[in-house]
Scaffold this motif. Structure first.
Motif, mmCIF file in Angstrom:
data_model
loop_
_atom_site.group_PDB
_atom_site.id
_atom_site.type_symbol
_atom_site.label_atom_id
_atom_site.label_comp_id
_atom_site.label_asym_id
_atom_site.label_seq_id
_atom_site.Cartn_x
_atom_site.Cartn_y
_atom_site.Cartn_z
ATOM 1 N N ARG A 10 0.844 -1.191 0.000
ATOM 2 C CA ARG A 10 0.000 0.000 0.000
ATOM 3 C C ARG A 10 0.882 1.245 0.000
ATOM 4 O O ARG A 10 1.896 1.297 0.705
ATOM 5 C CB ARG A 10 -0.876 -0.003 1.264
ATOM 6 C CG ARG A 10 -1.805 1.196 1.397
ATOM 7 C CD ARG A 10 -2.589 1.126 2.696
ATOM 8 N NE ARG A 10 -1.738 1.400 3.855
ATOM 9 C CZ ARG A 10 -1.497 2.625 4.326
ATOM 10 N NH1 ARG A 10 -1.989 3.693 3.729
ATOM 11 N NH2 ARG A 10 -0.735 2.773 5.399
ATOM 12 N N LEU A 11 0.508 2.251 -0.775
ATOM 13 C CA LEU A 11 1.266 3.496 -0.839
ATOM 14 C C LEU A 11 0.972 4.343 0.396
ATOM 15 O O LEU A 11 -0.177 4.633 0.709
ATOM 16 C CB LEU A 11 0.904 4.268 -2.106
ATOM 17 C CG LEU A 11 1.650 5.585 -2.343
ATOM 18 C CD1 LEU A 11 3.139 5.324 -2.539
ATOM 19 C CD2 LEU A 11 1.067 6.310 -3.548
ATOM 20 N N VAL A 12 2.043 4.741 1.108
ATOM 21 C CA VAL A 12 1.904 5.591 2.295
ATOM 22 C C VAL A 12 2.153 7.048 1.944
ATOM 23 O O VAL A 12 1.353 7.934 2.264
ATOM 24 C CB VAL A 12 2.873 5.131 3.411
ATOM 25 C CG1 VAL A 12 2.805 6.080 4.616
ATOM 26 C CG2 VAL A 12 2.563 3.705 3.829
ATOM 27 N N THR A 13 3.273 7.339 1.287
ATOM 28 C CA THR A 13 3.573 8.708 0.881
ATOM 29 C C THR A 13 4.488 8.673 -0.330
ATOM 30 O O THR A 13 5.168 7.673 -0.584
ATOM 31 C CB THR A 13 4.202 9.518 2.031
ATOM 32 O OG1 THR A 13 4.237 10.905 1.679
ATOM 33 C CG2 THR A 13 5.616 9.056 2.336
ATOM 34 N N THR A 14 4.516 9.760 -1.076
ATOM 35 C CA THR A 14 5.292 9.820 -2.314
ATOM 36 C C THR A 14 5.992 11.166 -2.412
ATOM 37 O O THR A 14 5.900 12.000 -1.517
ATOM 38 C CB THR A 14 4.374 9.567 -3.526
ATOM 39 O OG1 THR A 14 5.164 9.403 -4.703
ATOM 40 C CG2 THR A 14 3.375 10.701 -3.711
ATOM 41 N N PHE A 253 7.342 -1.317 6.530
ATOM 42 C CA PHE A 253 7.462 -0.113 5.723
ATOM 43 C C PHE A 253 8.634 -0.284 4.764
ATOM 44 O O PHE A 253 9.713 -0.734 5.157
ATOM 45 C CB PHE A 253 7.687 1.115 6.604
ATOM 46 C CG PHE A 253 6.494 1.487 7.444
ATOM 47 C CD1 PHE A 253 5.471 2.258 6.912
ATOM 48 C CD2 PHE A 253 6.395 1.056 8.756
ATOM 49 C CE1 PHE A 253 4.360 2.598 7.676
ATOM 50 C CE2 PHE A 253 5.294 1.392 9.535
ATOM 51 C CZ PHE A 253 4.279 2.167 8.989
ATOM 52 N N ILE A 254 8.415 0.105 3.520
ATOM 53 C CA ILE A 254 9.424 -0.035 2.459
ATOM 54 C C ILE A 254 9.699 1.342 1.865
ATOM 55 O O ILE A 254 8.754 2.079 1.552
ATOM 56 C CB ILE A 254 8.922 -0.979 1.351
ATOM 57 C CG1 ILE A 254 8.612 -2.378 1.906
ATOM 58 C CG2 ILE A 254 9.937 -1.066 0.206
ATOM 59 C CD1 ILE A 254 7.799 -3.234 0.963
ATOM 60 N N VAL A 255 10.975 1.703 1.732
ATOM 61 C CA VAL A 255 11.330 2.913 0.993
ATOM 62 C C VAL A 255 11.855 2.475 -0.365
ATOM 63 O O VAL A 255 12.748 1.634 -0.477
ATOM 64 C CB VAL A 255 12.353 3.788 1.757
ATOM 65 C CG1 VAL A 255 11.679 4.453 2.952
ATOM 66 C CG2 VAL A 255 13.559 2.999 2.222
ATOM 67 N N ALA A 256 11.245 3.060 -1.411
ATOM 68 C CA ALA A 256 11.535 2.640 -2.783
ATOM 69 C C ALA A 256 11.642 3.862 -3.681
ATOM 70 O O ALA A 256 11.065 4.913 -3.398
ATOM 71 C CB ALA A 256 10.435 1.700 -3.292
ATOM 72 N N ALA A 257 12.398 3.729 -4.772
ATOM 73 C CA ALA A 257 12.555 4.809 -5.752
ATOM 74 C C ALA A 257 13.060 4.220 -7.054
ATOM 75 O O ALA A 257 13.610 3.114 -7.087
ATOM 76 C CB ALA A 257 13.527 5.879 -5.243
ATOM 77 N N GLY A 272 10.716 8.801 -5.130
ATOM 78 C CA GLY A 272 10.761 8.040 -3.889
ATOM 79 C C GLY A 272 9.402 7.895 -3.233
ATOM 80 O O GLY A 272 8.594 8.830 -3.217
ATOM 81 N N GLN A 273 9.168 6.722 -2.693
ATOM 82 C CA GLN A 273 7.909 6.413 -2.023
ATOM 83 C C GLN A 273 8.165 5.684 -0.709
ATOM 84 O O GLN A 273 9.208 5.066 -0.525
ATOM 85 C CB GLN A 273 7.037 5.509 -2.911
ATOM 86 C CG GLN A 273 6.623 6.095 -4.233
ATOM 87 C CD GLN A 273 5.809 5.117 -5.069
ATOM 88 O OE1 GLN A 273 5.802 3.905 -4.802
ATOM 89 N NE2 GLN A 273 5.114 5.635 -6.077
ATOM 90 N N VAL A 274 7.185 5.764 0.187
ATOM 91 C CA VAL A 274 7.098 4.862 1.322
ATOM 92 C C VAL A 274 5.856 4.012 1.111
ATOM 93 O O VAL A 274 4.772 4.536 0.853
ATOM 94 C CB VAL A 274 6.993 5.618 2.662
ATOM 95 C CG1 VAL A 274 6.805 4.625 3.817
ATOM 96 C CG2 VAL A 274 8.224 6.487 2.901
ATOM 97 N N LEU A 275 6.044 2.693 1.178
ATOM 98 C CA LEU A 275 4.938 1.751 1.029
ATOM 99 C C LEU A 275 4.838 0.912 2.291
ATOM 100 O O LEU A 275 5.768 0.880 3.104
ATOM 101 C CB LEU A 275 5.153 0.859 -0.189
ATOM 102 C CG LEU A 275 5.366 1.585 -1.519
ATOM 103 C CD1 LEU A 275 6.768 1.298 -2.034
ATOM 104 C CD2 LEU A 275 4.331 1.216 -2.536
#
Length: 287
Positions: A10-14, A253-257, A272-275
């Motif tokens: 699930r997308l938390v923030t972008t 929580f996953i940090v991705a980009a 970059g996103q936090v999922l």
């Protein structure tokens, strides 16, 4: 036989640059937003706040002393910084004499020992990192090398009993374990899990498994000691790190980009996103 399942996130923030060094602290996920000098905190609903601007662009990473003061590794500058109660950053340890390469990640164990990795000899021509090291900073501020010859040192975690440090060797395609002695020294180096991937940031759960993020393969994977794959979370961009948090520490929580190479890490792109995804077991140990 591998007990693998693929789980959607699930997308938390972008809108981040490169999120790194995620830590669950004070009811929020703290993230180093590489390329912006920001340290941010976000809740589970994506409400975020800039907590600090640091004198570093990348790499930089965070953890906390036992008394609650924030530590920041200023990687290229070779300094471990400490935020005082008045908000000012001061030098906690000077690591410049221990390496000719940037420092990367940090973990503070349950006894207050600080481990910082990265560093090592100057990289060869055409390479970005030389063989990595781990240094120990003790409560009296003394710093010394406790491991070397690491194939791109990345995420670290310490088990709840303070007896084992697990390290991601990204270019070695493995998680490596060390025994921790009473004085903080590391010994009995061994492969904890050989992987079909490139481990970056890691965290531990209460069932003894490790979650690791993998940039080239765009996923986070939960593995047992020995390498059995238990669960995979696949996303559409590189996964740089992961952290178990939330009220019961059962949220991964996953940090991705999007990854475009080292030479393009600093720029205007904000991919970059936090999922997040619900995890089968809560987080334990440090960080």
């Amino acid at each position: 036989m591998q007990m693998q399942s693929v789980t959607p996130a699930r997308l938390v923030t972008t809108g981040l640059a490169f999120g790194e060094s995620p830590r669950w602290h004070g009811g929020r996920l703290w993230v180093c937003n590489w390329g912006t000098s920001e340290i941010i905190a976000t809740d589970a609903h994506g409400n975020r706040e800039i907590m600090l601007i640091v004198p570093a662009v990348l790499p930089y990473s965070i953890d906390w002393l036992q008394d609650g003061r924030l530590l920041v590794v200023s990687g290229r500058e070779g300094l471990l910084l400490r935020q005082e109660v008045d908000g000012k950053l001061v030098t906690h340890a000077d690591l410049r004499g221990l390496s000719k390469s940037p420092w990367n990640e940090i973990v503070v164990d349950g006894r207050g020992n600080i481990y910082v990795n990265g560093g090592g000899p100057a990289p060869a021509a055409g390479e970005y990192f030389g063989p990595g090291t781990i240094v120990l900073i003790t409560a009296d501020g003394a710093a010394r090398q406790v491991a070397d010859d690491i194939a791109f040192a990345n995420g670290m975690a310490v088990t709840p009993d303070n007896k084992t440090l697990i390290l991601a060797e990204s270019h070695g395609n493995r998680l490596t374990a060390f025994d921790i002695a009473a004085d903080g020294s590391l010994s009995n180096r061994r492969a904890w899990a050989d992987l079909d991937g490139y481990p970056d940031g890691i965290c531990l759960d209460a069932e003894g498994a490790v979650w690791y993020a993998d940039v080239p393969n765009k996923h986070c994977v939960r593995v047992r000691e020995g390498g059995e794959v238990l669960q995979t979370v696949t996303v559409d961009r590189g996964c740089f790190a992961c952290m178990l948090g939330g009220a019961d520490r059962r949220t991964l929580f996953i940090v991705a980009a999007e990854w475009r190479g080292f030479e393009h890490m600093v720029g205007d792109a904000r991919t970059g996103q936090v999922l997040s995804v619900e995890a089968p077991a809560p987080g334990v140990g440090w960080p």
